[in-house]
Design an enzyme around this catalytic site. Structure first.
Site, PDB file in Angstrom:
ATOM      1  N   LYS A 135       2.813   4.596   1.010  1.00 40.99           N
ATOM      2  CA  LYS A 135       3.433   5.160   2.210  1.00 40.99           C
ATOM      3  C   LYS A 135       3.241   6.666   2.147  1.00 40.99           C
ATOM      4  O   LYS A 135       3.867   7.360   1.356  1.00 40.99           O
ATOM      5  CB  LYS A 135       4.917   4.805   2.246  1.00 40.99           C
ATOM      6  CG  LYS A 135       5.699   5.586   3.270  1.00 40.99           C
ATOM      7  CD  LYS A 135       6.497   4.688   4.187  1.00 40.99           C
ATOM      8  CE  LYS A 135       7.216   5.474   5.276  1.00 40.99           C
ATOM      9  NZ  LYS A 135       6.392   6.451   5.980  1.00 40.99           N
TER      10      LYS A 135
ATOM     11  N   CYS B 262      30.454  28.014 -31.276  1.00 41.15           N
ATOM     12  CA  CYS B 262      31.712  27.984 -32.012  1.00 41.15           C
ATOM     13  C   CYS B 262      31.320  28.145 -33.472  1.00 41.15           C
ATOM     14  O   CYS B 262      30.521  27.376 -33.988  1.00 41.15           O
ATOM     15  CB  CYS B 262      32.430  26.651 -31.800  1.00 41.15           C
ATOM     16  SG  CYS B 262      33.755  26.406 -33.000  1.00 41.15           S
TER      17      CYS B 262
ATOM     18  N   ASP C 149       3.242  10.570   3.316  1.00 39.60           N
ATOM     19  CA  ASP C 149       4.173  11.448   4.001  1.00 39.60           C
ATOM     20  C   ASP C 149       3.353  12.410   4.855  1.00 39.60           C
ATOM     21  O   ASP C 149       3.102  13.541   4.473  1.00 39.60           O
ATOM     22  CB  ASP C 149       5.000  12.200   2.951  1.00 39.60           C
ATOM     23  CG  ASP C 149       6.101  13.017   3.575  1.00 39.60           C
ATOM     24  OD1 ASP C 149       6.585  12.625   4.652  1.00 39.60           O
ATOM     25  OD2 ASP C 149       6.468  14.042   2.995  1.00 39.60           O
TER      26      ASP C 149
ATOM     27  N   LYS D 253      10.930   2.475   0.266  1.00 39.25           N
ATOM     28  CA  LYS D 253      10.908   3.869  -0.182  1.00 39.25           C
ATOM     29  C   LYS D 253      11.337   4.002  -1.644  1.00 39.25           C
ATOM     30  O   LYS D 253      12.035   3.142  -2.172  1.00 39.25           O
ATOM     31  CB  LYS D 253      11.867   4.698   0.689  1.00 39.25           C
ATOM     32  CG  LYS D 253      11.485   4.749   2.159  1.00 39.25           C
ATOM     33  CD  LYS D 253      10.589   5.923   2.425  1.00 39.25           C
ATOM     34  CE  LYS D 253      10.451   6.251   3.883  1.00 39.25           C
ATOM     35  NZ  LYS D 253      11.394   7.221   4.390  1.00 39.25           N
TER      36      LYS D 253
ATOM     37  N   CYS E 236      38.437  23.727 -30.735  1.00 37.96           N
ATOM     38  CA  CYS E 236      39.257  24.154 -31.874  1.00 37.96           C
ATOM     39  C   CYS E 236      39.972  25.482 -31.621  1.00 37.96           C
ATOM     40  O   CYS E 236      40.767  25.922 -32.446  1.00 37.96           O
ATOM     41  CB  CYS E 236      38.404  24.254 -33.131  1.00 37.96           C
ATOM     42  SG  CYS E 236      37.214  25.606 -33.058  1.00 37.96           S
TER      43      CYS E 236
ATOM     44  N   GLU F 283       0.840  -1.203   0.000  1.00 33.66           N
ATOM     45  CA  GLU F 283       0.000   0.000   0.000  1.00 33.66           C
ATOM     46  C   GLU F 283       0.875   1.253   0.000  1.00 33.66           C
ATOM     47  O   GLU F 283       2.090   1.171   0.144  1.00 33.66           O
ATOM     48  CB  GLU F 283      -0.917  -0.009   1.224  1.00 33.66           C
ATOM     49  CG  GLU F 283      -0.171  -0.102   2.541  1.00 33.66           C
ATOM     50  CD  GLU F 283      -1.083  -0.437   3.717  1.00 33.66           C
ATOM     51  OE1 GLU F 283      -1.788   0.474   4.148  1.00 33.66           O
ATOM     52  OE2 GLU F 283      -1.069  -1.594   4.187  1.00 33.66           O
TER      53      GLU F 283
ATOM     54  N   CYS G  39      36.610  28.562 -28.567  1.00 32.45           N
ATOM     55  CA  CYS G  39      36.052  27.212 -28.502  1.00 32.45           C
ATOM     56  C   CYS G  39      37.037  26.290 -27.782  1.00 32.45           C
ATOM     57  O   CYS G  39      38.217  26.258 -28.138  1.00 32.45           O
ATOM     58  CB  CYS G  39      35.790  26.702 -29.914  1.00 32.45           C
ATOM     59  SG  CYS G  39      35.370  24.953 -29.957  1.00 32.45           S
TER      60      CYS G  39
ATOM     61  N   TYR H  78      -5.213   2.901   7.536  1.00 35.99           N
ATOM     62  CA  TYR H  78      -4.486   1.714   7.073  1.00 35.99           C
ATOM     63  C   TYR H  78      -4.406   0.565   8.076  1.00 35.99           C
ATOM     64  O   TYR H  78      -3.935  -0.509   7.731  1.00 35.99           O
ATOM     65  CB  TYR H  78      -3.096   2.069   6.547  1.00 35.99           C
ATOM     66  CG  TYR H  78      -2.249   2.975   7.416  1.00 35.99           C
ATOM     67  CD1 TYR H  78      -1.799   2.564   8.665  1.00 35.99           C
ATOM     68  CD2 TYR H  78      -1.878   4.241   6.956  1.00 35.99           C
ATOM     69  CE1 TYR H  78      -1.008   3.399   9.440  1.00 35.99           C
ATOM     70  CE2 TYR H  78      -1.089   5.078   7.729  1.00 35.99           C
ATOM     71  CZ  TYR H  78      -0.656   4.653   8.973  1.00 35.99           C
ATOM     72  OH  TYR H  78       0.120   5.473   9.735  1.00 35.99           O
TER      73      TYR H  78
ATOM     74  N   CYS I 269      35.048  22.714 -36.940  1.00 40.73           N
ATOM     75  CA  CYS I 269      35.392  22.341 -35.568  1.00 40.73           C
ATOM     76  C   CYS I 269      35.163  20.840 -35.376  1.00 40.73           C
ATOM     77  O   CYS I 269      34.088  20.336 -35.651  1.00 40.73           O
ATOM     78  CB  CYS I 269      34.531  23.133 -34.594  1.00 40.73           C
ATOM     79  SG  CYS I 269      34.817  22.659 -32.894  1.00 40.73           S
TER      80      CYS I 269
HETATM   81 ZN    ZN Z   1      35.236  24.798 -32.180  1.00 40.83          ZN
END
Ligand code: ZN
Length: 657
Positions: free
Chosen positions: A116, A419, A118, A309, A406, A114, A403, A223, A424
């Site tokens: 749980k 870039c 909180d 849990k 590159c 069942e 970049c 419960y 690249c």
């Molecule tokens: Zn680049």
């Protein structure tokens, strides 16, 4: 009205109000308007004021009761209120189940699984069908008398048909909606916000003034049932429901094997977002009450039940570094390198930071302690920086001006840095991952890891190289045994025939997603036509804007790309789309947003296409219909703004029937 008539009227009013209360607060059905119900209560109140001797403790008017208390009375529990041991994984759960099995080796062992909740555990005692007192768990032996407050909770019946002395145990909880609303109010009044629903439930019940409790609109889920000698725990739940208590209902299940428990746990974890309360797992109990009591108690916890849990979706850790990845379109994405941490059952060492605006918003520094979480279950996000934990050694992060791959210049476009170097290397590697991905060439078993190995070992220089690979080329790579090399080659060969739309999508042209690729394939019907298209023609295609047209036009004029296509066409056979027969949706453009119940979005798009219509990703004034499912995105708002015709799922289904 004669006293006798008054009494009859009172009884009827009470029964009716109670019926609606039960329907609304226990069954979640609204059979009457609030105003109408209030007016019934008002009549009852007036009669009771006139004839106070007829007021019974189970009357609905007794829910909001009198004066604030000076302090809480103590109540000793007749049966100890135990707490449960927690487990977080299937492995730990199996360990528990095996221990039980050893203690109870004979016969079938059935579990009751069942929710749980909180919230705050409560014990309610009824005598002669009337609630006599309600107590908190306290230390398990002695709790606090919160009867006055519990009386204000609409889902707690004040009277029940059962006349024996019984004790009902359950959880006082608050809906997520009310939780948020109350915290909003607290904030407005400059009061402390509640950290979680459990604290709020506890804070609301431990109020000396019951009016405050009443205003919090707590709910109650039962419960446990003590006093009726039910043989099975599931039987207790059944009896509780019959007496008018709310239980977990459809979310509860008798499980006959460990595997059934696991699948129930999974199902509940998936349904969690739809459940209006905060739940943090499932409770699994031995269903047979005799076995349960034979198993006994260790310390403060019963052996026969356990809280299984959910693994937490958030965790705290440290950001060790921030690195920058360059994507297939040249986008620079900052990524947090985390001290490895377990979230939702997997170890995580990276979290995306999206862009430098996000880093500024979070006020994140390298070295910070952070909360990380998985929102969409894919790449985790940094949710919050715990600035209180700073040591002073944290360092600011700046996006690089070149970049990182590159070392050519980068430019900002919108919130992202790019870039701009088309050669690249980073771009091309990402582009290769994209090329083989599911919606592109869909080459099974050929993920980034293996592609990286191919590139690192120099087996391929660009993506067309994969079509030239031989089994023997890749077999020596350590990580593949003979079999997987064979499988990879087979899936590469199997992918050589491809539809034009997928081929266009696979090229990874900036701004050309799956839908746009389909539109282009439908419009041009061959790669050559698309390659030769002038900017004007591209720009005039419905659903394709200037930015996309420009991106396409430039891509096909780039020497590198022309070479790639030539090389690919040596191996790949493109299937051009057939001319579509006109259908009932021809000329109509559809945008879908949100989840449909009857079909997935991809299925819906396919259906629209089949009937001659055009599915599109963006809402514009050229859109004819926006189909809105559950939890729609910003497209819905945009459609409303532009006055586009909106269809709900029912209307849409009718249209495509
Ligand atoms: Zn680049």
């Amino acid at each position: 009205m004669a006293p006798k008539e008054v009494k009859v009227r009172l009884e009827k009013l009470k029964a009716l109000i109670d019926k609606y209360r039960h329907a609304y607060h226990v069954l979640n059905k609204s059979d009457i308007s609030d105003e109408a119900l209030d007016s019934l209560k008002h009549e009852l109140k007036k009669l009771e004021d006139k004839f106070p001797e007829l007021i019974t403790p189970d009357s609905p008017t007794q829910r909001v009761s009198g004066e604030p208390l000076k302090e809480f009375k103590k109540i000793k529990h007749s049966v100890k209120m135990l707490s449960l041991e927690d487990v977080f994984s299937a492995e730990e759960f199996s360990g528990w189940a095996e221990r039980i099995r050893k203690l109870e080796p004979s016969g079938a062992l059935e579990f009751y699984s069942e929710l749980k909740f909180d919230g705050l555990a409560l014990s309610l005692v009824y005598e002669d069908g009337v609630l006599v007192y309600a107590a908190t768990r306290g230390d398990g032996q002695t709790g606090e008398d919160v009867t006055q407050n519990v009386r204000t909770m609409e889902s707690v019946p004040l009277g029940i048909p059962e006349k024996k002395r019984i004790e009902v145990r359950g959880e006082a909880i608050i809906t997520n909606k009310n939780f948020n609303a109350i915290n909003k109010e607290q904030k407005k009044k400059d009061l402390k916000e509640y950290a979680n629903s459990r604290n709020l439930a506890a804070g609301s019940l431990r109020q000396l003034d019951p009016k405050i409790t009443a205003s919090r609109k707590l709910d109650f889920f039962a419960y446990d049932l003590i006093g009726l000698d039910e043989k099975l725990h599931s039987g207790e739940h059944g009896a509780l429901g019959e007496m008018g208590f709310k239980t977990g209902g459809a979310y509860e299940k008798i499980c006959r094997t460990k595997e059934e428990v696991f699948s129930h746990h999974k199902k509940i974890a998936e349904a969690r977002g739809k459940i209006p309360y905060n739940i943090d797992g499932i409770v699994v109990s031995v269903n047979d009450n005799r076995i349960f009591s034979r198993l006994g108690v260790v310390g403060k916890t019963p052996r026969g039940a356990i809280a299984f849990k959910f693994s937490p979706k958030e965790s705290t850790t440290a950001v060790l570094d921030i690195i920058v990845q360059v994507g297939r379109t040249g986008t620079l994405t900052p990524v947090a390198v985390l001290r490895p941490v377990d979230i939702g059952g997997v170890t995580v060492s990276r979290a995306t930071l999206h862009n430098d605006d996000e880093i500024n918003r979070l006020e994140l520094k390298i070295g910070d302690s952070v909360v990380v979480g998985r929102a969409g279950d894919v790449i985790p996000d940094v949710i919050k920086v715990l600035t209180e934990l700073r040591t002073g050694k944290e360092k600011n992060f700046h996006m690089p001006r070149v970049c990182p791959v590159c070392e050519k210049t980068v430019e900002k476009n919108g919130v992202n840095w790019f870039c701009v170097n088309k050669n690249c290397p980073a771009r091309h590697r990402e582009g290769m991952y994209h090329f083989v991905s599911r919606k592109a060439f869909n080459i099974d078993g050929l993920g980034p890891k293996i592609l990286n190995a191919f590139l690192d070992y120099g087996l391929i220089r660009d993506i067309s190289g994969i079509f030239e690979l031989k089994e023997g080329d890749i077999a020596p790579l350590e990580r593949f045994g003979e079999k997987s090399a064979e499988n990879i080659i087979r899936s590469i060969n199997g992918a050589k025939k491809i539809t034009l739309a997928r081929f266009i999508y696979a090229l990874g042209i900036l701004h050309v997603g799956e839908e746009t690729a389909i539109d282009l394939a439908e419009h041009f019907r061959s790669l050559t036509n698309l390659e030769n298209a002038e900017f004007e023609e591209l720009n005039n295609i419905p659903n394709i804007g200037g930015v996309v047209a420009k991106s396409l036009y430039e891509w096909f004029r780039e020497g590198r790309n022309k070479n790639l296509i030539t090389k690919l066409l040596k191996h790949v056979e493109i299937i051009n789309p057939k001319k579509r027969a006109p259908g009932k949706l021809t000329g109509k453009t559809f945008v879908l947003t949100g989840e449909l119940e009857a079909m997935s979005r991809d299925e819906a798009k396919a259906k629209v296409r089949e009937l001659g219509g055009d599915p599109s990703e963006t809402v514009s004034k050229n859109t004819d219909y926006v189909v809105v499912g559950a939890n729609p995105g910003s497209k819905y708002a945009r459609a409303q703004k532009l006055g586009i015709k909106i269809l709900d799922e029912k209307e849409f289904l009718k249209m495509i029937k």
